[in-house]
Design a protein around this motif. Structure first.
Motif, mmCIF file in Angstrom:
data_model
loop_
_atom_site.group_PDB
_atom_site.id
_atom_site.type_symbol
_atom_site.label_atom_id
_atom_site.label_comp_id
_atom_site.label_asym_id
_atom_site.label_seq_id
_atom_site.Cartn_x
_atom_site.Cartn_y
_atom_site.Cartn_z
ATOM 1 N N ALA A 36 36.750 7.573 -43.011
ATOM 2 C CA ALA A 36 37.556 6.208 -43.531
ATOM 3 C C ALA A 36 38.454 6.978 -41.673
ATOM 4 N N ALA A 37 38.633 8.411 -41.036
ATOM 5 C CA ALA A 37 39.034 8.635 -40.369
ATOM 6 C C ALA A 37 38.455 8.082 -38.852
ATOM 7 N N LEU A 38 36.772 8.289 -39.110
ATOM 8 C CA LEU A 38 35.930 8.004 -38.568
ATOM 9 C C LEU A 38 35.680 6.411 -37.573
ATOM 10 N N HIS A 39 35.731 5.428 -38.591
ATOM 11 C CA HIS A 39 35.791 4.613 -38.263
ATOM 12 C C HIS A 39 36.734 3.377 -37.657
ATOM 13 N N PRO A 40 36.565 2.875 -36.586
ATOM 14 C CA PRO A 40 37.679 1.634 -35.909
ATOM 15 C C PRO A 40 38.439 1.277 -36.715
ATOM 16 N N ALA A 41 39.558 0.634 -36.409
ATOM 17 C CA ALA A 41 40.068 -0.090 -37.121
ATOM 18 C C ALA A 41 39.675 -1.222 -37.716
ATOM 19 N N VAL A 42 39.739 -1.500 -38.679
ATOM 20 C CA VAL A 42 38.597 -3.265 -38.995
ATOM 21 C C VAL A 42 39.560 -4.092 -39.335
ATOM 22 N N ASP A 43 40.270 -4.473 -38.918
ATOM 23 C CA ASP A 43 41.491 -6.192 -39.028
ATOM 24 C C ASP A 43 40.627 -6.788 -38.473
ATOM 25 N N GLY A 44 39.955 -7.632 -38.576
ATOM 26 C CA GLY A 44 39.149 -9.551 -37.990
ATOM 27 C C GLY A 44 38.166 -8.508 -37.720
ATOM 28 N N LEU A 45 37.634 -7.770 -37.948
ATOM 29 C CA LEU A 45 36.120 -7.196 -38.036
ATOM 30 C C LEU A 45 35.208 -7.415 -38.149
ATOM 31 N N ARG A 46 33.304 -8.284 -37.833
ATOM 32 C CA ARG A 46 32.697 -8.118 -39.168
ATOM 33 C C ARG A 46 31.894 -7.368 -39.799
ATOM 34 N N VAL A 47 31.409 -6.690 -40.552
ATOM 35 C CA VAL A 47 30.988 -5.207 -40.940
ATOM 36 C C VAL A 47 29.683 -5.537 -41.828
ATOM 37 N N VAL A 48 28.803 -4.652 -41.383
ATOM 38 C CA VAL A 48 27.202 -4.824 -42.584
ATOM 39 C C VAL A 48 27.793 -2.982 -42.688
ATOM 40 N N ASP A 49 27.347 -3.246 -44.275
ATOM 41 C CA ASP A 49 27.305 -1.622 -44.730
ATOM 42 C C ASP A 49 25.858 -1.109 -45.038
#
Length: 231
Positions: A36-49
């Motif tokens: 949680a501390a490492l990934h960028p702010a995700v607001d508005g992003l398209r993400v693949v897990d």
């Protein structure tokens, strides 16, 4: 037993779910807060897990503001219990050959799954292609000092990369050892600029509260990497 088979094995799955339910693993105290501390702010992003399991991380990312999250996993059993969210969808696929359109996502994450992938370089190359310019790849794996021994025991055989068999709830669990240097070099070879490399360790307070973490004060159990694709 390979990673794409492991989480559909009923004996393994029962042991794994008990571990997570009783919070005896590394996830809750170490890996989840570090990620949680490492990934960028995700607001508005398209993400693949990648290797999303039951979707805990995918749902957290959607709740954090990601506009869409695709969770990918090879296990039907895990996906059958994956958490629901209106901006999360799931796909069953083997990470060995899963693919997406070029420049179609902003962030790719993976939580403790890529040590099951044999062709790490091939996957990193595909991830670089999926990401937009400046997109992020953030992942955690078992630390190379943990995966290195050819037989379970103290650190040994570090330079000899390749498959390792372990007993973890069942016999013959296959994971792939890569040195730290090789992991980072592979990212750079595929156009990534390294942002952060972390080896989270439990604090003394965490060990006091959760004694099973004591061994992880002696050597790092996890490696987390954050990298940004450069075009």
């Amino acid at each position: 037993m390979r990673g794409d088979e492991l989480y559909d094995d009923p004996v393994f799955l029962a042991g794994y779910r008990e571990l997570r339910r009783d919070k005896r693993g590394l996830n809750d105290e170490l890996e989840i807060p570090a990620m949680a501390a490492l990934h960028p702010a995700v607001d508005g992003l398209r993400v693949v897990d990648l290797g999303c399991g039951e979707g805990d991380l995918a749902v957290r990312l959607a709740e954090g503001g990601a506009v869409e999250v695709l969770g990918v996993d090879a296990s039907a059993a895990m996906l059958a219990r994956a958490g629901a969210h209106p901006r999360v969808r799931y796909e069953r696929a083997d990470l060995a050959d899963f693919d997406l359109s070029s420049a179609s996502v902003d962030l790719v994450v993976s939580s403790l799954a890529l040590h099951y992938v044999e062709d790490f370089g091939g996957l990193v190359g595909r991830v670089a292609d999926w990401l937009v310019a400046g997109g992020w790849f953030v992942f955690s794996v078992e630390h190379p000092v943990v995966t290195a021994p050819l037989v379970e025991g103290p650190l040994d055989d570090y330079a000899d990369e390749g498959p390792r068999q372990r007993t973890w709830f069942v016999d013959g669990v296959v994971k792939y050892h890569r040195t730290l240097g090789a992991t980072l070099a592979t990212l750079q070879q595929h156009g990534f600029s390294l942002h952060a490399v972390q080896e989270p360790l439990p604090t003394e307070a965490q060990v006091a509260a959760h004694p099973h973490l004591a061994i992880h004060r002696r050597r790092p159990p996890l490696l987390l990497v954050s990298a940004q694709v450069v075009r």
